[in-house]
Write a protein that holds these residues in place. Structure first.
Motif: not given
Length: 140
Positions: A7, A10-11, A3
């Motif tokens: 993340c 994505i950032v 996860v």
């Protein structure tokens, strides 16, 4: 993939998108490319349509690239769309060249003023060869 990795991706993706998008918008705004394009085509009253078309085209192109969308149809439609894209890119390149006067300045500084036509043709053929390689040889 954890996860945390997701993340971070994505950032990084959002940050890269903001950086690239900001650069493109800065290019269009600082260099007044849309007004210059309207001036070259003598269509001042359609400047808002140019801006809307650029925003819509950028959005649709981004979505199509991210989701790997394909549109199937008759080959004649592809030829027509390709012609319109080529006209748009040509007009945009003409506006950018008019704003920056890139080629004469480059040729003068490099001492290649007598080779300006050859420099221009090398850029054109290089772009065409790169595009053809990307479309027909390089497969993702």
């Amino acid at each position: 993939m954890t996860v945390l990795d997701g993340c971070i991706l994505i950032v990084l993706g959002i940050a890269a998108g903001i950086a690239v998008g900001s650069g493109v918008i800065a290019l269009f705004i600082v260099l007044d490319m849309i007004p210059r394009l309207a001036q070259l085509t003598r269509s001042y009253d359609k400047a808002y349509a140019y801006e809307g078309a650029m925003i819509a085209g950028s959005f649709v192109g981004t979505v199509a690239d991210l989701w790997n969308l394909k549109v199937y149809g008759l080959p004649i439609i592809s030829i027509f769309v390709g012609l319109l894209c080529g006209i748009f890119i040509g007009l945009l390149a003409a506006a950018l060249t008019e704003v920056l006067n890139v080629l004469p300045i480059l040729a003068k500084r490099l001492g290649m003023k007598s080779y300006l036509f050859g420099l221009l043709m090398a850029m054109v053929f290089g772009k065409v060869a790169g595009s053809l390689f990307d479309w027909f040889v390089y497969t993702r």
